[in-house]
Design a protein around this motif. Structure first.
Motif, PDB file in Angstrom:
ATOM      1  N   ARG A   1     -55.565 -17.328  18.680  1.00 52.27           N
ATOM      2  CA  ARG A   1     -56.098 -16.022  18.348  1.00 52.27           C
ATOM      3  C   ARG A   1     -56.579 -16.031  16.898  1.00 52.27           C
ATOM      4  NH1 ARG A   1     -55.503 -15.700  23.014  1.00 52.27           N
ATOM      5  NH2 ARG A   1     -54.637 -14.007  24.284  1.00 52.27           N
ATOM      6  N   PRO A   2     -57.619 -15.288  16.592  1.00 52.18           N
ATOM      7  CA  PRO A   2     -58.044 -15.173  15.190  1.00 52.18           C
ATOM      8  C   PRO A   2     -57.016 -14.362  14.406  1.00 52.18           C
ATOM      9  CG  PRO A   2     -59.256 -13.626  16.567  1.00 52.18           C
ATOM     10  CD  PRO A   2     -58.451 -14.478  17.504  1.00 52.18           C
ATOM     11  N   THR A   3     -56.984 -14.559  13.099  1.00 47.76           N
ATOM     12  CA  THR A   3     -56.052 -13.802  12.242  1.00 47.76           C
ATOM     13  C   THR A   3     -56.843 -13.137  11.109  1.00 47.76           C
ATOM     14  OG1 THR A   3     -55.634 -15.828  10.972  1.00 47.76           O
ATOM     15  CG2 THR A   3     -54.090 -15.311  12.759  1.00 47.76           C
ATOM     16  N   PRO A   4     -57.715 -12.200  11.465  1.00 45.85           N
ATOM     17  CA  PRO A   4     -58.674 -11.687  10.483  1.00 45.85           C
ATOM     18  C   PRO A   4     -58.221 -10.477   9.686  1.00 45.85           C
ATOM     19  CG  PRO A   4     -59.208 -10.803  12.626  1.00 45.85           C
ATOM     20  CD  PRO A   4     -57.963 -11.630  12.796  1.00 45.85           C
ATOM     21  N   PHE A   5     -57.065  -9.902  10.011  1.00 49.02           N
ATOM     22  CA  PHE A   5     -56.736  -8.604   9.447  1.00 49.02           C
ATOM     23  C   PHE A   5     -55.576  -8.665   8.459  1.00 49.02           C
ATOM     24  CE2 PHE A   5     -58.393  -7.702  13.772  1.00 49.02           C
ATOM     25  CZ  PHE A   5     -59.565  -7.053  13.400  1.00 49.02           C
ATOM     26  N   PRO A   6     -55.842  -8.960   7.206  1.00 45.47           N
ATOM     27  CA  PRO A   6     -54.756  -8.931   6.226  1.00 45.47           C
ATOM     28  C   PRO A   6     -54.228  -7.505   6.058  1.00 45.47           C
ATOM     29  CG  PRO A   6     -56.869  -9.127   5.123  1.00 45.47           C
ATOM     30  CD  PRO A   6     -57.135  -9.273   6.583  1.00 45.47           C
ATOM     31  N   VAL A   7     -52.926  -7.406   5.801  1.00 46.71           N
ATOM     32  CA  VAL A   7     -52.311  -6.098   5.572  1.00 46.71           C
ATOM     33  C   VAL A   7     -52.078  -5.954   4.072  1.00 46.71           C
ATOM     34  CG1 VAL A   7     -50.368  -4.592   6.131  1.00 46.71           C
ATOM     35  CG2 VAL A   7     -51.169  -6.273   7.810  1.00 46.71           C
ATOM     36  N   PRO A   8     -52.794  -5.050   3.418  1.00 44.28           N
ATOM     37  CA  PRO A   8     -52.642  -4.907   1.965  1.00 44.28           C
ATOM     38  C   PRO A   8     -51.223  -4.512   1.574  1.00 44.28           C
ATOM     39  CG  PRO A   8     -54.601  -3.764   2.748  1.00 44.28           C
ATOM     40  CD  PRO A   8     -53.811  -4.153   3.969  1.00 44.28           C
ATOM     41  N   ALA A   9     -50.819  -4.960   0.403  1.00 43.21           N
ATOM     42  CA  ALA A   9     -49.468  -4.662  -0.084  1.00 43.21           C
ATOM     43  C   ALA A   9     -49.222  -3.159  -0.143  1.00 43.21           C
ATOM     44  CB  ALA A   9     -49.264  -5.292  -1.457  1.00 43.21           C
ATOM     45  N   ALA A  10     -50.239  -2.396  -0.542  1.00 43.38           N
ATOM     46  CA  ALA A  10     -50.072  -0.946  -0.669  1.00 43.38           C
ATOM     47  C   ALA A  10     -49.753  -0.305   0.675  1.00 43.38           C
ATOM     48  CB  ALA A  10     -51.340  -0.324  -1.257  1.00 43.38           C
ATOM     49  N   VAL A  11     -50.370  -0.826   1.751  1.00 44.74           N
ATOM     50  CA  VAL A  11     -50.108  -0.288   3.084  1.00 44.74           C
ATOM     51  C   VAL A  11     -48.676  -0.601   3.498  1.00 44.74           C
ATOM     52  CG1 VAL A  11     -50.726  -0.462   5.521  1.00 44.74           C
ATOM     53  CG2 VAL A  11     -52.525  -0.392   3.778  1.00 44.74           C
ATOM     54  N   LEU A  12     -48.245  -1.844   3.247  1.00 42.03           N
ATOM     55  CA  LEU A  12     -46.876  -2.216   3.593  1.00 42.03           C
ATOM     56  C   LEU A  12     -45.869  -1.326   2.873  1.00 42.03           C
ATOM     57  CD1 LEU A  12     -46.993  -6.116   3.597  1.00 42.03           C
ATOM     58  CD2 LEU A  12     -46.458  -4.651   5.538  1.00 42.03           C
ATOM     59  N   LYS A  13     -46.125  -1.042   1.609  1.00 41.59           N
ATOM     60  CA  LYS A  13     -45.192  -0.215   0.839  1.00 41.59           C
ATOM     61  C   LYS A  13     -45.151   1.209   1.385  1.00 41.59           C
ATOM     62  CE  LYS A  13     -45.600  -3.009  -3.342  1.00 41.59           C
ATOM     63  NZ  LYS A  13     -46.173  -3.139  -4.703  1.00 41.59           N
ATOM     64  N   THR A  14     -46.301   1.682   1.864  1.00 39.10           N
ATOM     65  CA  THR A  14     -46.340   3.018   2.450  1.00 39.10           C
ATOM     66  C   THR A  14     -45.569   3.061   3.767  1.00 39.10           C
ATOM     67  OG1 THR A  14     -48.475   3.505   1.441  1.00 39.10           O
ATOM     68  CG2 THR A  14     -47.844   4.832   3.333  1.00 39.10           C
ATOM     69  N   VAL A  15     -45.751   2.029   4.583  1.00 37.42           N
ATOM     70  CA  VAL A  15     -45.133   1.996   5.911  1.00 37.42           C
ATOM     71  C   VAL A  15     -43.648   1.647   5.845  1.00 37.42           C
ATOM     72  CG1 VAL A  15     -45.151   0.827   8.151  1.00 37.42           C
ATOM     73  CG2 VAL A  15     -47.304   1.450   7.047  1.00 37.42           C
ATOM     74  N   LEU A  16     -43.312   0.658   5.022  1.00 38.70           N
ATOM     75  CA  LEU A  16     -41.953   0.121   5.017  1.00 38.70           C
ATOM     76  C   LEU A  16     -41.075   0.660   3.904  1.00 38.70           C
ATOM     77  CD1 LEU A  16     -42.711  -3.642   5.756  1.00 38.70           C
ATOM     78  CD2 LEU A  16     -42.107  -1.852   7.390  1.00 38.70           C
ATOM     79  N   GLY A  17     -41.689   1.271   2.890  1.00 41.52           N
ATOM     80  CA  GLY A  17     -40.900   1.741   1.768  1.00 41.52           C
ATOM     81  C   GLY A  17     -40.314   0.580   0.983  1.00 41.52           C
ATOM     82  N   GLU A  18     -39.058   0.713   0.572  1.00 47.56           N
ATOM     83  CA  GLU A  18     -38.420  -0.303  -0.271  1.00 47.56           C
ATOM     84  C   GLU A  18     -38.329  -1.657   0.417  1.00 47.56           C
ATOM     85  OE1 GLU A  18     -34.159  -1.009  -2.599  1.00 47.56           O
ATOM     86  OE2 GLU A  18     -34.632   0.960  -1.753  1.00 47.56           O
ATOM     87  N   MET A  19     -38.235  -1.664   1.753  1.00 47.19           N
ATOM     88  CA  MET A  19     -38.131  -2.926   2.489  1.00 47.19           C
ATOM     89  C   MET A  19     -39.372  -3.795   2.294  1.00 47.19           C
ATOM     90  SD  MET A  19     -37.034  -3.505   6.449  1.00 47.19           S
ATOM     91  CE  MET A  19     -38.471  -2.693   7.122  1.00 47.19           C
ATOM     92  N   ALA A  20     -40.503  -3.194   1.928  1.00 50.04           N
ATOM     93  CA  ALA A  20     -41.724  -3.969   1.693  1.00 50.04           C
ATOM     94  C   ALA A  20     -41.526  -5.004   0.595  1.00 50.04           C
ATOM     95  CB  ALA A  20     -42.879  -3.034   1.336  1.00 50.04           C
ATOM     96  N   GLU A  21     -40.648  -4.713  -0.360  1.00 46.21           N
ATOM     97  CA  GLU A  21     -40.389  -5.672  -1.437  1.00 46.21           C
ATOM     98  C   GLU A  21     -39.830  -6.972  -0.871  1.00 46.21           C
ATOM     99  OE1 GLU A  21     -37.943  -3.898  -4.419  1.00 46.21           O
ATOM    100  OE2 GLU A  21     -39.200  -2.108  -4.595  1.00 46.21           O
ATOM    101  N   ASP A  22     -39.024  -6.853   0.193  1.00 48.71           N
ATOM    102  CA  ASP A  22     -38.458  -8.039   0.821  1.00 48.71           C
ATOM    103  C   ASP A  22     -39.530  -8.805   1.588  1.00 48.71           C
ATOM    104  OD1 ASP A  22     -36.175  -9.676   1.454  1.00 48.71           O
ATOM    105  OD2 ASP A  22     -36.265  -8.875   3.475  1.00 48.71           O
ATOM    106  N   VAL A  23     -40.418  -8.079   2.285  1.00 47.76           N
ATOM    107  CA  VAL A  23     -41.497  -8.711   3.056  1.00 47.76           C
ATOM    108  C   VAL A  23     -42.485  -9.414   2.136  1.00 47.76           C
ATOM    109  CG1 VAL A  23     -43.445  -8.246   4.589  1.00 47.76           C
ATOM    110  CG2 VAL A  23     -41.267  -7.091   4.968  1.00 47.76           C
ATOM    111  N   LEU A  24     -42.780  -8.787   1.001  1.00 45.75           N
ATOM    112  CA  LEU A  24     -43.768  -9.337   0.069  1.00 45.75           C
ATOM    113  C   LEU A  24     -43.147 -10.312  -0.923  1.00 45.75           C
ATOM    114  CD1 LEU A  24     -45.665  -6.004  -0.648  1.00 45.75           C
ATOM    115  CD2 LEU A  24     -46.546  -7.935   0.665  1.00 45.75           C
ATOM    116  N   GLY A  25     -41.814 -10.331  -0.974  1.00 48.04           N
ATOM    117  CA  GLY A  25     -41.137 -11.236  -1.891  1.00 48.04           C
ATOM    118  C   GLY A  25     -41.250 -12.676  -1.428  1.00 48.04           C
ATOM    119  N   SER A  26     -41.044 -13.592  -2.349  1.00 46.98           N
ATOM    120  CA  SER A  26     -41.184 -15.022  -2.063  1.00 46.98           C
ATOM    121  C   SER A  26     -39.835 -15.708  -2.179  1.00 46.98           C
ATOM    122  CB  SER A  26     -42.183 -15.639  -3.049  1.00 46.98           C
ATOM    123  OG  SER A  26     -42.405 -17.004  -2.748  1.00 46.98           O
TER     124      SER A  26
END
Length: 298
Positions: A245-270
């Protein structure tokens, strides 16, 4: 390990249910700790929130595996749910450790759940078990979680902690939510995609826990992650290749923070975490690479 009696908390969860299947298939007797009234001799009553364990039901067990805890990614991190994440682990482990330590004949080994969240943000730095705890919510939870097992260790029971990474499975956990999106052609990198994800196949997670149970010389922390962590971008591309399948749709960090709240820091963390001690002990991964791991999880 010869046929043994093994107590497991979190037996209905993703990892716990797979572990129970593996143990019973090999002839071991599994005792599940349950929050309701026991329905047979293979169940023992406990209530982690109330710090209660029916210690008498643990008499004669050879090993204890503690995997219970509220799901990290199950709900938005409200203050109430963050408290549940912590309390379900710390109170439950404390009660279980005290019950095990009180037994006239304690089990020979206690394997406690933990997570690579212990290390916090590591960037692109390769991180093994020698690294100190990081800063923030998850590191503090993991540190308290491990410390709660102190009564078992002080009672002379061999004690190990499995610091688990992202478990790749279509049956549950964070990865199960990703498979339908990628299969629908809606998958894409998260944020800039440069953050490292330390993953492990469910098969290898279970095999590693059993390896630690079996080996009398293994104690302390073990990172349960595949040997070569990859970036989110690399994993996204691998998902696309395996699932065609193609993977064309990046999810911007700002959207993740809106949807996930504080948990986005864990998803975006390295977190570039490696299983140094597991490899040194001679453990061999069945699925060390990401593409085989994804295929095994479908």
């Amino acid at each position: 390990m010869d046929s043994s009696r093994i107590a497991v908390t979190g037996a209905s969860g993703l990892i716990g249910s797979a572990l129970v299947r593996s143990l019973t298939d090999d002839g071991h007797q599994v005792v599940r700790l349950v929050r309701r009234e026991p329905q047979g001799p293979d169940e023992v009553r406990w209530d982690p929130q109330e710090s209660y364990v029916d210690a008498a039901g643990l008499a004669g067990v050879d090993a204890v595996v503690n995997l219970a805890g509220a799901g990290i990614g199950d709900k938005r991190w409200t203050p109430e749910y963050k408290r549940m994440i912590r309390d379900s682990r710390v109170f439950g482990t404390t009660a279980l450790a005290e019950a095990v330590a009180s037994l006239p004949e304690p089990p020979r080994v206690f394997v406690g759940g933990s997570a690579i969240g212990f290390y916090g943000e590591t960037g692109d730095r390769i991180t093994d078990e020698d690294a100190p705890p990081g800063d923030g919510f998850l590191p503090s939870v993991c540190e308290e979680w491990e410390e709660a097992a102190a009564p078992v260790r002080e009672a002379g029971v061999r004690t190990a902690f499995v610091r688990t990474g992202l478990v790749v499975s279509s049956a549950g956990g964070a990865w199960a939510k990703m498979f339908p999106l990628f299969k629908a052609g809606l998958g894409g990198r998260l944020g800039n995609g440069k953050q490292y994800w330390s993953y492990i196949a469910l098969h290898d997670e279970v095999a590693a826990i059993r390896h630690i149970l079996d080996r009398e010389d293994l104690s302390g922390p073990f990172n349960l992650t595949a040997p070569d962590p990859l970036t989110n971008q690399e994993i996204t591309e691998a998902m696309g290749r395996v699932l065609h399948r193609p993977t064309p749709f990046p999810v911007p960090a700002a959207v993740l923070k809106t949807v996930l709240g504080e948990m986005a820091e864990d998803v975006l963390g390295s977190q570039r975490v490696v299983p140094k001690r597991l490899l040194e002990s001679g453990f061999q991964f069945a699925f060390p690479g990401i593409e085989d791991t994804i295929r095994a999880a479908e």
